[in-house]
Write a protein that holds these residues in place. Structure first.
Motif, PDB file in Angstrom:
ATOM      1  N   LYS A 109      35.913   6.760 -11.933  1.00 31.96           N
ATOM      2  CA  LYS A 109      36.318   6.580 -13.282  1.00 31.96           C
ATOM      3  C   LYS A 109      36.807   7.743 -14.101  1.00 31.96           C
ATOM      4  O   LYS A 109      35.699   8.611 -14.114  1.00 31.96           O
ATOM      5  CB  LYS A 109      35.523   5.605 -14.063  1.00 31.96           C
ATOM      6  N   ILE A 110      38.017   7.810 -14.608  1.00 33.11           N
ATOM      7  CA  ILE A 110      38.041   8.928 -15.473  1.00 33.11           C
ATOM      8  C   ILE A 110      37.588   8.460 -17.006  1.00 33.11           C
ATOM      9  O   ILE A 110      37.769   7.679 -17.619  1.00 33.11           O
ATOM     10  CB  ILE A 110      39.906   9.097 -15.821  1.00 33.11           C
ATOM     11  N   THR A 111      36.729   9.362 -17.260  1.00 29.88           N
ATOM     12  CA  THR A 111      35.725   8.978 -18.493  1.00 29.88           C
ATOM     13  C   THR A 111      36.027  10.274 -19.576  1.00 29.88           C
ATOM     14  O   THR A 111      35.782   9.667 -20.672  1.00 29.88           O
ATOM     15  CB  THR A 111      34.158   9.164 -18.072  1.00 29.88           C
ATOM     16  N   ASN A 112      36.179  11.225 -19.410  1.00 29.76           N
ATOM     17  CA  ASN A 112      36.487  12.395 -20.620  1.00 29.76           C
ATOM     18  C   ASN A 112      37.833  12.398 -20.996  1.00 29.76           C
ATOM     19  O   ASN A 112      38.381  13.553 -20.615  1.00 29.76           O
ATOM     20  CB  ASN A 112      35.813  13.507 -19.960  1.00 29.76           C
ATOM     21  N   LEU A 113      38.536  11.447 -21.462  1.00 31.23           N
ATOM     22  CA  LEU A 113      39.789  11.682 -21.814  1.00 31.23           C
ATOM     23  C   LEU A 113      40.047  12.581 -23.336  1.00 31.23           C
ATOM     24  O   LEU A 113      41.179  12.957 -23.413  1.00 31.23           O
ATOM     25  CB  LEU A 113      40.154  10.354 -22.636  1.00 31.23           C
ATOM     26  N   GLY A 114      38.904  13.141 -23.743  1.00 33.44           N
ATOM     27  CA  GLY A 114      38.975  14.173 -24.950  1.00 33.44           C
ATOM     28  C   GLY A 114      39.638  15.218 -24.040  1.00 33.44           C
ATOM     29  O   GLY A 114      40.084  16.237 -24.996  1.00 33.44           O
ATOM     30  N   LEU A 115      39.373  15.559 -22.906  1.00 32.42           N
ATOM     31  CA  LEU A 115      39.718  16.853 -22.308  1.00 32.42           C
ATOM     32  C   LEU A 115      41.304  16.885 -22.080  1.00 32.42           C
ATOM     33  O   LEU A 115      42.005  17.751 -21.944  1.00 32.42           O
ATOM     34  CB  LEU A 115      39.355  17.121 -20.894  1.00 32.42           C
ATOM     35  N   LEU A 116      41.810  15.893 -22.550  1.00 35.87           N
ATOM     36  CA  LEU A 116      43.423  15.564 -22.032  1.00 35.87           C
ATOM     37  C   LEU A 116      44.177  15.744 -23.484  1.00 35.87           C
ATOM     38  O   LEU A 116      45.338  15.968 -23.604  1.00 35.87           O
ATOM     39  CB  LEU A 116      43.635  14.135 -21.409  1.00 35.87           C
ATOM     40  N   GLY A 117      43.764  15.892 -24.494  1.00 32.86           N
ATOM     41  CA  GLY A 117      44.307  15.917 -25.885  1.00 32.86           C
ATOM     42  C   GLY A 117      44.827  14.747 -26.440  1.00 32.86           C
ATOM     43  O   GLY A 117      44.141  13.678 -25.913  1.00 32.86           O
ATOM     44  N   ASP A 118      45.924  14.644 -27.196  1.00 29.56           N
ATOM     45  CA  ASP A 118      46.345  13.486 -27.599  1.00 29.56           C
ATOM     46  C   ASP A 118      46.676  12.516 -26.465  1.00 29.56           C
ATOM     47  O   ASP A 118      47.365  12.738 -25.764  1.00 29.56           O
ATOM     48  CB  ASP A 118      47.468  13.685 -28.615  1.00 29.56           C
ATOM     49  N   VAL A 119      46.121  11.146 -26.680  1.00 25.86           N
ATOM     50  CA  VAL A 119      46.451  10.128 -25.506  1.00 25.86           C
ATOM     51  C   VAL A 119      47.069   8.954 -26.444  1.00 25.86           C
ATOM     52  O   VAL A 119      46.297   8.374 -27.138  1.00 25.86           O
ATOM     53  CB  VAL A 119      45.323   9.681 -24.833  1.00 25.86           C
ATOM     54  N   SER A 120      48.382   8.666 -26.166  1.00 23.91           N
ATOM     55  CA  SER A 120      49.073   7.657 -26.430  1.00 23.91           C
ATOM     56  C   SER A 120      48.323   6.254 -25.914  1.00 23.91           C
ATOM     57  O   SER A 120      47.916   6.347 -25.180  1.00 23.91           O
ATOM     58  CB  SER A 120      50.413   7.671 -26.091  1.00 23.91           C
ATOM     59  N   ALA A 121      48.358   5.251 -26.966  1.00 27.06           N
ATOM     60  CA  ALA A 121      47.791   3.944 -26.653  1.00 27.06           C
ATOM     61  C   ALA A 121      48.906   2.950 -25.821  1.00 27.06           C
ATOM     62  O   ALA A 121      48.308   2.012 -24.806  1.00 27.06           O
ATOM     63  CB  ALA A 121      47.585   2.937 -27.812  1.00 27.06           C
ATOM     64  N   THR A 122      49.826   3.617 -25.400  1.00 26.69           N
ATOM     65  CA  THR A 122      50.794   2.972 -24.516  1.00 26.69           C
ATOM     66  C   THR A 122      51.665   3.739 -23.446  1.00 26.69           C
ATOM     67  O   THR A 122      52.570   3.031 -22.842  1.00 26.69           O
ATOM     68  CB  THR A 122      52.303   2.460 -25.687  1.00 26.69           C
ATOM     69  N   PHE A 123      51.346   5.081 -23.364  1.00 31.89           N
ATOM     70  CA  PHE A 123      52.020   5.786 -22.343  1.00 31.89           C
ATOM     71  C   PHE A 123      50.977   6.715 -21.518  1.00 31.89           C
ATOM     72  O   PHE A 123      50.979   7.825 -21.442  1.00 31.89           O
ATOM     73  CB  PHE A 123      52.956   6.756 -22.915  1.00 31.89           C
ATOM     74  N   HIS A 124      50.012   5.913 -21.145  1.00 34.97           N
ATOM     75  CA  HIS A 124      48.989   6.622 -20.041  1.00 34.97           C
ATOM     76  C   HIS A 124      49.413   7.241 -18.901  1.00 34.97           C
ATOM     77  O   HIS A 124      49.018   8.230 -18.339  1.00 34.97           O
ATOM     78  CB  HIS A 124      48.032   5.675 -19.553  1.00 34.97           C
ATOM     79  N   GLY A 125      50.752   6.747 -18.458  1.00 33.76           N
ATOM     80  CA  GLY A 125      51.286   7.553 -17.284  1.00 33.76           C
ATOM     81  C   GLY A 125      51.585   9.034 -17.617  1.00 33.76           C
ATOM     82  O   GLY A 125      51.378   9.730 -16.943  1.00 33.76           O
ATOM     83  N   ARG A 126      52.148   9.242 -18.775  1.00 32.30           N
ATOM     84  CA  ARG A 126      52.327  10.619 -19.236  1.00 32.30           C
ATOM     85  C   ARG A 126      50.994  11.367 -19.636  1.00 32.30           C
ATOM     86  O   ARG A 126      50.788  12.574 -19.210  1.00 32.30           O
ATOM     87  CB  ARG A 126      53.190  10.573 -20.339  1.00 32.30           C
ATOM     88  N   ASP A 127      50.317  10.650 -20.358  1.00 35.99           N
ATOM     89  CA  ASP A 127      49.043  11.270 -21.431  1.00 35.99           C
ATOM     90  C   ASP A 127      48.022  11.303 -20.414  1.00 35.99           C
ATOM     91  O   ASP A 127      46.919  12.045 -20.995  1.00 35.99           O
ATOM     92  CB  ASP A 127      48.846  10.719 -22.507  1.00 35.99           C
ATOM     93  N   VAL A 128      47.603  10.555 -19.385  1.00 36.43           N
ATOM     94  CA  VAL A 128      46.246  10.459 -18.838  1.00 36.43           C
ATOM     95  C   VAL A 128      46.700  10.813 -17.262  1.00 36.43           C
ATOM     96  O   VAL A 128      46.133  11.736 -16.758  1.00 36.43           O
ATOM     97  CB  VAL A 128      45.546   9.173 -18.858  1.00 36.43           C
ATOM     98  N   PHE A 129      47.709   9.959 -16.599  1.00 36.85           N
ATOM     99  CA  PHE A 129      47.740  10.030 -15.186  1.00 36.85           C
ATOM    100  C   PHE A 129      48.546  11.243 -14.598  1.00 36.85           C
ATOM    101  O   PHE A 129      48.137  11.717 -13.471  1.00 36.85           O
ATOM    102  CB  PHE A 129      48.259   8.726 -14.691  1.00 36.85           C
ATOM    103  N   ALA A 130      49.437  11.832 -15.359  1.00 33.78           N
ATOM    104  CA  ALA A 130      50.264  12.873 -14.904  1.00 33.78           C
ATOM    105  C   ALA A 130      49.521  14.183 -15.247  1.00 33.78           C
ATOM    106  O   ALA A 130      49.872  15.287 -14.700  1.00 33.78           O
ATOM    107  CB  ALA A 130      51.529  12.973 -15.872  1.00 33.78           C
ATOM    108  N   ARG A 131      48.492  14.068 -15.845  1.00 31.02           N
ATOM    109  CA  ARG A 131      47.579  15.337 -16.237  1.00 31.02           C
ATOM    110  C   ARG A 131      46.628  15.524 -15.193  1.00 31.02           C
ATOM    111  O   ARG A 131      45.882  16.467 -15.142  1.00 31.02           O
ATOM    112  CB  ARG A 131      46.846  15.313 -17.733  1.00 31.02           C
TER     113      ARG A 131
END
Length: 131
Positions: A109-131
């Motif tokens: 499980k990806i748990t530390n989303l804080g490392l990613l910076g700003d994470v949109s509620a609707t574009f996890h493809g860009r803000d979580v998974f591409a990183r």
């Protein structure tokens, strides 16, 4: 050099944002589009597309797959390791057939989303998974 595949239901414009994020991290990455025309929210169709091509990619490939009717909900973001491949995307069954085809799976499980910076509620493809 990284080899990264993308499978989404995003159509023709939004995958470019994901590619921009990936190339911002590794300008030498090779990005292969599996499909961006998966019917909207059709997890089975996305799973089939990914399952159909994964065995033809070399060990070390990262497969980013996002067909996610649950974006913005409490569903988890995961990484699956199987057969020397990594699968990154939502925890909705999309990646399981392809990953299981490659061998024994380890799911994280990806748990530390804080490392990613700003994470949109609707574009996890860009803000979580591409990183």
């Amino acid at each position: 050099m990284s080899l990264i595949t993308l499978t989404t239901d995003f159509g023709s414009v939004y995958p470019a944002a994901m590619k921009g994020v990936i190339l911002g991290i590794d300008p030498r990455a090779t990005i292969v589009d599996i499909s961006h025309t998966v019917p909207h929210a059709d997890i089975r169709a996305g799973a089939f597309a990914l399952y159909s091509v994964v065995p033809y990619f070399p060990v070390g490939t990262v497969h980013v797959a996002v067909v996610d009717p649950g974006v913005g909900t409490a569903r988890n973001s995961i990484v699956i390791s199987a057969g020397g491949h990594l699968f990154v995307g939502p925890d909705n069954g999309l990646m399981v057939p392809a990953a299981s085809r490659m061998g024994k799976m380890e799911i994280h499980k990806i748990t530390n989303l804080g490392l990613l910076g700003d994470v949109s509620a609707t574009f996890h493809g860009r803000d979580v998974f591409a990183r």
